[in-house]
Design a protein around this motif. Sequence first.
Motif, PDB file in Angstrom:
ATOM      1  N   LEU A   1       0.828  -1.213   0.000  1.00 36.58           N
ATOM      2  CA  LEU A   1       0.000   0.000   0.000  1.00 36.58           C
ATOM      3  C   LEU A   1       0.857   1.256   0.000  1.00 36.58           C
ATOM      4  O   LEU A   1       0.579   2.210  -0.747  1.00 36.58           O
ATOM      5  CB  LEU A   1      -0.934  -0.012   1.211  1.00 36.58           C
ATOM      6  N   LYS A   2       1.900   1.271   0.791  1.00 35.47           N
ATOM      7  CA  LYS A   2       2.821   2.418   0.819  1.00 35.47           C
ATOM      8  C   LYS A   2       3.497   2.598  -0.540  1.00 35.47           C
ATOM      9  O   LYS A   2       3.638   3.720  -1.046  1.00 35.47           O
ATOM     10  CB  LYS A   2       3.880   2.217   1.907  1.00 35.47           C
ATOM     11  N   VAL A   3       3.895   1.499  -1.154  1.00 34.77           N
ATOM     12  CA  VAL A   3       4.570   1.549  -2.455  1.00 34.77           C
ATOM     13  C   VAL A   3       3.656   2.159  -3.509  1.00 34.77           C
ATOM     14  O   VAL A   3       4.080   3.018  -4.300  1.00 34.77           O
ATOM     15  CB  VAL A   3       5.031   0.141  -2.876  1.00 34.77           C
ATOM     16  N   PHE A   4       2.395   1.747  -3.532  1.00 33.36           N
ATOM     17  CA  PHE A   4       1.485   2.292  -4.547  1.00 33.36           C
ATOM     18  C   PHE A   4       1.243   3.777  -4.344  1.00 33.36           C
ATOM     19  O   PHE A   4       1.124   4.532  -5.319  1.00 33.36           O
ATOM     20  CB  PHE A   4       0.163   1.516  -4.547  1.00 33.36           C
ATOM     21  N   ASP A   5       1.186   4.224  -3.125  1.00 33.99           N
ATOM     22  CA  ASP A   5       1.046   5.659  -2.864  1.00 33.99           C
ATOM     23  C   ASP A   5       2.231   6.427  -3.437  1.00 33.99           C
ATOM     24  O   ASP A   5       2.064   7.468  -4.092  1.00 33.99           O
ATOM     25  CB  ASP A   5       0.943   5.886  -1.359  1.00 33.99           C
ATOM     26  N   ILE A   6       3.428   5.898  -3.243  1.00 27.97           N
ATOM     27  CA  ILE A   6       4.641   6.555  -3.761  1.00 27.97           C
ATOM     28  C   ILE A   6       4.666   6.511  -5.288  1.00 27.97           C
ATOM     29  O   ILE A   6       4.983   7.509  -5.951  1.00 27.97           O
ATOM     30  CB  ILE A   6       5.896   5.878  -3.171  1.00 27.97           C
ATOM     31  N   LEU A   7       4.316   5.360  -5.866  1.00 26.98           N
ATOM     32  CA  LEU A   7       4.368   5.206  -7.320  1.00 26.98           C
ATOM     33  C   LEU A   7       3.378   6.123  -8.026  1.00 26.98           C
ATOM     34  O   LEU A   7       3.713   6.773  -9.021  1.00 26.98           O
ATOM     35  CB  LEU A   7       4.087   3.755  -7.703  1.00 26.98           C
ATOM     36  N   VAL A   8       2.157   6.179  -7.521  1.00 29.45           N
ATOM     37  CA  VAL A   8       1.132   7.018  -8.157  1.00 29.45           C
ATOM     38  C   VAL A   8       1.568   8.480  -8.175  1.00 29.45           C
ATOM     39  O   VAL A   8       1.371   9.196  -9.166  1.00 29.45           O
ATOM     40  CB  VAL A   8      -0.223   6.841  -7.436  1.00 29.45           C
ATOM     41  N   LYS A   9       2.176   8.936  -7.101  1.00 25.80           N
ATOM     42  CA  LYS A   9       2.650  10.322  -7.039  1.00 25.80           C
ATOM     43  C   LYS A   9       3.835  10.562  -7.975  1.00 25.80           C
ATOM     44  O   LYS A   9       4.065  11.684  -8.439  1.00 25.80           O
ATOM     45  CB  LYS A   9       3.055  10.673  -5.607  1.00 25.80           C
ATOM     46  N   SER A  10       4.600   9.504  -8.273  1.00 21.36           N
ATOM     47  CA  SER A  10       5.817   9.674  -9.076  1.00 21.36           C
ATOM     48  C   SER A  10       5.571   9.639 -10.579  1.00 21.36           C
ATOM     49  O   SER A  10       6.427  10.067 -11.363  1.00 21.36           O
ATOM     50  CB  SER A  10       6.820   8.558  -8.729  1.00 21.36           C
ATOM     51  N   LEU A  11       4.424   9.119 -11.012  1.00 26.06           N
ATOM     52  CA  LEU A  11       4.197   8.920 -12.450  1.00 26.06           C
ATOM     53  C   LEU A  11       4.245  10.246 -13.198  1.00 26.06           C
ATOM     54  O   LEU A  11       3.565  11.210 -12.818  1.00 26.06           O
ATOM     55  CB  LEU A  11       2.848   8.246 -12.674  1.00 26.06           C
ATOM     56  N   PRO A  12       5.017  10.329 -14.275  1.00 29.10           N
ATOM     57  CA  PRO A  12       5.106  11.581 -15.031  1.00 29.10           C
ATOM     58  C   PRO A  12       3.795  11.906 -15.735  1.00 29.10           C
ATOM     59  O   PRO A  12       3.011  11.006 -16.079  1.00 29.10           O
ATOM     60  CB  PRO A  12       6.214  11.298 -16.058  1.00 29.10           C
ATOM     61  N   ASN A  13       3.547  13.157 -15.965  1.00 30.48           N
ATOM     62  CA  ASN A  13       2.382  13.583 -16.741  1.00 30.48           C
ATOM     63  C   ASN A  13       2.460  13.050 -18.164  1.00 30.48           C
ATOM     64  O   ASN A  13       3.542  12.787 -18.690  1.00 30.48           O
ATOM     65  CB  ASN A  13       2.292  15.109 -16.774  1.00 30.48           C
ATOM     66  N   ASN A  14       1.293  12.906 -18.775  1.00 33.39           N
ATOM     67  CA  ASN A  14       1.197  12.535 -20.200  1.00 33.39           C
ATOM     68  C   ASN A  14       1.910  11.216 -20.513  1.00 33.39           C
ATOM     69  O   ASN A  14       2.616  11.104 -21.514  1.00 33.39           O
ATOM     70  CB  ASN A  14       1.745  13.655 -21.084  1.00 33.39           C
ATOM     71  N   THR A  15       1.716  10.231 -19.645  1.00 30.25           N
ATOM     72  CA  THR A  15       2.272   8.909 -19.901  1.00 30.25           C
ATOM     73  C   THR A  15       1.140   7.884 -19.948  1.00 30.25           C
ATOM     74  O   THR A  15      -0.002   8.168 -19.571  1.00 30.25           O
ATOM     75  CB  THR A  15       3.278   8.499 -18.806  1.00 30.25           C
ATOM     76  N   ILE A  16       1.483   6.691 -20.414  1.00 26.43           N
ATOM     77  CA  ILE A  16       0.557   5.568 -20.448  1.00 26.43           C
ATOM     78  C   ILE A  16       0.873   4.662 -19.258  1.00 26.43           C
ATOM     79  O   ILE A  16       2.025   4.295 -19.046  1.00 26.43           O
ATOM     80  CB  ILE A  16       0.704   4.746 -21.739  1.00 26.43           C
ATOM     81  N   LEU A  17      -0.148   4.297 -18.501  1.00 25.59           N
ATOM     82  CA  LEU A  17       0.030   3.340 -17.414  1.00 25.59           C
ATOM     83  C   LEU A  17      -0.669   2.043 -17.785  1.00 25.59           C
ATOM     84  O   LEU A  17      -1.891   2.015 -17.970  1.00 25.59           O
ATOM     85  CB  LEU A  17      -0.534   3.882 -16.105  1.00 25.59           C
TER      86      LEU A  17
ATOM     87  N   GLU B   1      11.622   2.497   1.722  1.00 23.42           N
ATOM     88  CA  GLU B   1      11.044   3.733   1.203  1.00 23.42           C
ATOM     89  C   GLU B   1      12.087   4.734   0.702  1.00 23.42           C
ATOM     90  O   GLU B   1      11.939   5.268  -0.411  1.00 23.42           O
ATOM     91  CB  GLU B   1      10.154   4.371   2.278  1.00 23.42           C
ATOM     92  N   PRO B   2      13.133   5.028   1.452  1.00 23.04           N
ATOM     93  CA  PRO B   2      14.115   6.002   0.944  1.00 23.04           C
ATOM     94  C   PRO B   2      14.746   5.563  -0.386  1.00 23.04           C
ATOM     95  O   PRO B   2      14.911   6.387  -1.302  1.00 23.04           O
ATOM     96  CB  PRO B   2      15.163   6.078   2.062  1.00 23.04           C
ATOM     97  N   ASP B   3      15.123   4.289  -0.482  1.00 17.93           N
ATOM     98  CA  ASP B   3      15.744   3.809  -1.721  1.00 17.93           C
ATOM     99  C   ASP B   3      14.766   3.872  -2.892  1.00 17.93           C
ATOM    100  O   ASP B   3      15.147   4.164  -4.034  1.00 17.93           O
ATOM    101  CB  ASP B   3      16.239   2.373  -1.548  1.00 17.93           C
ATOM    102  N   LEU B   4      13.493   3.573  -2.633  1.00 18.83           N
ATOM    103  CA  LEU B   4      12.490   3.637  -3.697  1.00 18.83           C
ATOM    104  C   LEU B   4      12.340   5.062  -4.224  1.00 18.83           C
ATOM    105  O   LEU B   4      12.352   5.298  -5.434  1.00 18.83           O
ATOM    106  CB  LEU B   4      11.147   3.121  -3.181  1.00 18.83           C
ATOM    107  N   LYS B   5      12.212   6.001  -3.324  1.00 18.31           N
ATOM    108  CA  LYS B   5      12.052   7.400  -3.755  1.00 18.31           C
ATOM    109  C   LYS B   5      13.285   7.882  -4.518  1.00 18.31           C
ATOM    110  O   LYS B   5      13.168   8.615  -5.510  1.00 18.31           O
ATOM    111  CB  LYS B   5      11.792   8.293  -2.539  1.00 18.31           C
TER     112      LYS B   5
END
Length: 586
Positions: A401-417, A545-549
């Motif tokens: 759950l923590k990982v998905f929160d970080i990933l969703v915030k990191s996704l660049p604009n105008n990309t395909i998921l 978490e730190p390494d992921l970010k």
Amino acid sequence: MTHSKIPLAQTVVQLFKVKQVKHIIISPGSRNAPLTIGFTNDPFFKCYSLVDERCAAFFALGIAQHLLEPVAVICTSGSALLNYYPAVAEAYYSRLPLIVVSADRPKHLIGIGDGQTINQKQVYENHILCSANLKLDLKDEKNIPANEELPIIKNLEDKFERLLGLQKDIQTFNEESINTAINMAIQKKGPVHINVPFDEPLYETVDKLLVAPEDIKVSLKPKPIDDYVLRTCLEYWNGAKRKLILIGCSRPNTIEQKWLDELSEDESVIVMTETTSNLHHPSFFPNIDQIIAPLDDTEKEQLKPDILLTFGGLIVSKKIKALLRKFQPSQHWHIDSETAYDTFFCLKQHIETTPNVFFSRFLPQITHYVKSTYRDDWMLIKQKRQAKQKKYIKEIPFSDLKVFDILVKSLPNNTILQSSNSSTIRYLQLFTLKKSIEVYCNRGTSGIDGSTSTAIGFASVAPKQTIFITGDLSFFYDSNALWNRYIPKNFRIILINNRGGGIFRILPGPKNTEVFDDFFETTHHLTARELCIMYGFAYESVSNEPDLKQALVKFYTKSKSPKLLEIFTPRLENDTVLLNYFDFIK
């Protein structure tokens, strides 16, 4: 230009050309050599070579997802075409135009014990829009080997004209069959199968075409809405105080913005969207499970709509299905030009058109907005849930759950998921993505078998960067997807490895037993490192978490090869964190 010497092969290739079926995915074989020769020697076609037929078919689906036009897969005879079946079923339920072309042996060589020979006719019978079984020639129709003569016709004077006429009938039959299949894929948006028998020799070529097949056009005009149906819907709508619009899998810009804005002004309307809906508006409810999972039966009764209006593809959320099946609306209408599933066991009206056509006729005729607190009441609940989710995620340890929160915030604009199935798409449902991000997932059959191949197929033709988020079982199951020369350098895979089928720890049932670990969760110790070395992916792994970010800072940037980021999460903690989440946000 070089062509196969076989007229039937020429007929197939030329009709694909006039129908503008450009993308051809070929798996190696000998029996399909006449088709391979024809397609690869014509510069009109974009041909791909993929060895694994299952991966090839899902790769084709990815292309079809992006282009929304027919994509063909070509294979040899025998078990090869059976490997297409998972993608055929996905195309059938996801409404994607996949054309399967299978080479076959002639009639006199079927059922005699030859290798790579099976009963290919109607092989996809329950999951196909059209099966075209072509004819080779007059001898084959009479089950006569090529080196034998046809029976002598008594009236010798008529022999030549009769044989010529019969062969012409076969050519006409083949042309009509191919036209029908391709037209069906275009018009109905789904898979079709063309089975093509070839006799040896298979590799002979000519410089000139021997056939000029006729193109039979297809009509794509939408059906008009029945006036009686429209009047009936308006009568119910104008009197209802609770209306729920639920939108399934959809492409971006499925509905014109003006209709979305108009719906948002009606306080008796709630619009619920899923991650795969690709529709956004501040007044909509995009995180369905976040809203309804903590509800008790009294609150669910309050959410129960008078009218449920649905459109788009299949629904991801099991929770909204369960709620609406138990607390059924009096009216359920589904808008779709072809299909309406009775998902909630209360379907009253299949409106056979597109959402834009329906709303353009329907919304201007609404006489008044009904006074209601339906939307405002649930908007307050939505806001409370979002605030509690934010607080909860701050407090939890490193987990899925923590990982998905970080990933969703990191996704660049105008990309395909692109998302794999099972846990991945369900976690994504809990988060609101940026409006500029397009989301796709194989939700036709919801299988894990071809998610990576589909994502790569999509990426191969998409001008935007494609990012694929997947779980470990789905990734390793489809690892042959990486055996592919057409992966763009900007393609990214985010692999969340929790060492097994984590979703089974969330579902009801016994846990932490030897049987559960081996046969449900299927625990393992695999990593993607060696696969990345073999297939030329840049690889990085993290487990905190730190390494992921830190890893995400450069992960999406330009590179000389595609990249894979493997995130290891704690297998025995993820389910507890998620189950406690739903208790906390209540």
